[in-house]
Design an enzyme around this catalytic site. Structure first.
Site, PDB file in Angstrom:
ATOM      1  N   LYS A  96      19.348  -1.019 -10.638  1.00  0.00           N
ATOM      2  CA  LYS A  96      19.374   0.425 -10.915  1.00  0.00           C
ATOM      3  C   LYS A  96      19.253   1.261  -9.639  1.00  0.00           C
ATOM      4  O   LYS A  96      19.650   2.424  -9.619  1.00  0.00           O
ATOM      5  CB  LYS A  96      18.321   0.811 -11.950  1.00  0.00           C
TER       6      LYS A  96
ATOM      7  N   GLN B 124      15.268   1.646  -1.073  1.00  0.00           N
ATOM      8  CA  GLN B 124      15.657   0.285  -1.477  1.00  0.00           C
ATOM      9  C   GLN B 124      17.140   0.156  -1.809  1.00  0.00           C
ATOM     10  O   GLN B 124      17.727  -0.905  -1.699  1.00  0.00           O
ATOM     11  CB  GLN B 124      14.824  -0.136  -2.691  1.00  0.00           C
TER      12      GLN B 124
ATOM     13  N   SER C 132       0.819  -1.224   0.000  1.00  0.00           N
ATOM     14  CA  SER C 132       0.000   0.000   0.000  1.00  0.00           C
ATOM     15  C   SER C 132       0.849   1.267   0.000  1.00  0.00           C
ATOM     16  O   SER C 132       0.382   2.323   0.424  1.00  0.00           O
ATOM     17  CB  SER C 132      -0.922  -0.003   1.217  1.00  0.00           C
TER      18      SER C 132
HETATM   19  P1  13P Z   1      13.164   5.235  -6.277  1.00  0.00           P
HETATM   20  O1  13P Z   1      12.886   4.167  -5.247  1.00  0.00           O
HETATM   21  O2  13P Z   1      14.598   5.658  -6.319  1.00  0.00           O
HETATM   22  O3  13P Z   1      12.212   6.392  -6.157  1.00  0.00           O
HETATM   23  O4  13P Z   1      12.874   4.577  -7.706  1.00  0.00           O
HETATM   24  C1  13P Z   1      11.562   4.356  -8.063  1.00  0.00           C
HETATM   25  C2  13P Z   1      11.508   3.544  -9.279  1.00  0.00           C
HETATM   26  O5  13P Z   1      11.700   2.359  -9.239  1.00  0.00           O
HETATM   27  C3  13P Z   1      11.236   4.260 -10.544  1.00  0.00           C
HETATM   28  O6  13P Z   1      10.910   3.387 -11.565  1.00  0.00           O
END
Ligand code: 13P
Length: 366
Positions: free
Chosen positions: A192, A315, A11
């Protein structure tokens, strides 16, 4: 005829954005014959302004904490019980921070339909003694369900406002494309987040677009090589190959170059990397980390996450630790210099300024 029920497990901002799109789809008359209109959404119960968050969502149809100002739709029902949310669903959409998914799937084991399918929107991995385990692999193993993934350039708030994004759960403002390389797509989405920290460091240090672009390029190179080193199947799918053969026999000899990296040119690859490195939370927090250091008032990532993300979870830092553990175990640290340099900076072994000389930073003794 049976009608399919969809459940959202999560959520946060991205989960709410995705559930909004699903709910819009399920309200459309064409979908009514096939799908149950209601979408249950599992919400980790917490108090917001003295009220339960689930009650607030079910009253206002808005997640006032994680995606304020966006109507999710009256057919979204927030539920604080994980098993209750998932047990009848035919389609289980997972979208929680990656560190929570293992506990959730363990809890769900034996309580989901055997014929359900899963879609993971979560970007991340878990490290086990025998190597990495992607979220889709975890779901397949623990729940015995077929699991696809939805990865791509998706800054949640932009999509929630209806801006164009190329990705899944087709809405007029949200394009989707099938990529027959689940692991490759998921590795892109996971890795990424480390590159985005590097982009945040260079921005915090005051460097301009040239340096940021160089860092993104170096990051993409590490992403591509590590994805293939850990999962040799990455983009070996026959799909691109067939199209190529149909179109032009002359480019036959270019086939390996064109197809083997194709996943990295999809939205889940380069587009997500650019979106995250320019507008994401990992980049934001990494930039603030450097700025605080430069102002002589260093702050930890935990402090910055709490003060800048309003309860959302970062993350990249955890993923960097997980990936570095794999690199250490395999003796690969020098082969992935950008990932290693980011980890050295996070752990305080190198100053943030070392990111611009990331190959040297990765090679320096710890
Ligand atoms: P962030 O967690 O760095 O905001 O990235 C979000 C994301 O996965 C964009 O596709």
């Amino acid at each position: 005829l049976p009608r399919y029920r969809v459940a959202m497990i999560g959520s946060g901002a991205w989960a709410c954005t995705a559930v909004k799109m699903i709910a819009e789809n399920l309200r459309s008359p064409e979908k009514a014959a096939k799908f149950v209109r209601e979408v249950r959404m599992y919400v980790w119960e917490e108090e917001v302004d003295g009220r339960k968050l689930t009650e607030l969502i079910n009253e206002t149809h808005e997640n006032v904490k994680y995606l304020p100002g966006v109507q999710l739709g009256e057919n979204v029902v927030a539920c604080p019980d994980l098993i209750e949310t998932a047990k009848d669903a035919h389609v289980l959409v997972f979208c929680s921070p990656h560190q929570f998914i293992h506990r959730m799937v363990k809890q769900l084991s034996g309580h989901v339909r055997k014929d359900a399918i899963a879609v993971s929107l979560t970007k991340g991995m878990r490290v086990r003694p025998d190597g990495p385990q992607l979220i889709s692999e975890m779901i397949r193993k623990e729940l015995g369900l077929d699991c696809s993934v939805l990865m791509g350039a998706n800054i949640a708030a932009d999509i929630a406002r209806g801006e164009l994004s190329e990705d899944v759960f087709d809405r007029p403002y949200f394009y989707t494309q099938l990529v027959p390389d689940v692991v490759g797509a998921e590795m892109c989405g996971t890795l990424k987040n480390i590159v985005a920290l590097a982009a945040g460091f260079v921005e915090g240090l005051g460097y301009g677009p040239n340096t940021r672009a160089a860092i993104i390029r170096g990051g993409l190179d590490d992403m591509r090589r590590l994805a293939k080193a850990l999962y040799p199947t990455v983009r070996r799918a026959a799909w691109g190959y067939c199209r190529l053969r149909v179109y032009c026999i002359l480019v036959h000899f270019m086939r390996p170059a064109l197809t083997l990296d194709a996943t990295f040119f999809e939205s889940c690859g380069i587009a997500d990397l650019i979106a995250t490195c320019t507008g994401g939370r990992n980049r934001l927090v990494a930039k603030a980390f450097v700025e605080a250091q430069q102002a002589g008032q260093p702050r930890s990532f935990e402090e910055l996450e709490a003060s800048l993300l309003h309860g959302q979870k970062l993350q990249g830092v955890l993923t960097s630790q997980e990936v570095q553990e794999i690199l250490r175990r395999k003796g690969w640290e020098l082969e992935y210099p950008l990932f290693t340099a980011v980890n050295r900076i996070i752990c305080g072994h190198q100053p943030a300024s070392a990111i611009v000389h990331y190959k040297e930073a990765a090679a320096a003794p710890v």
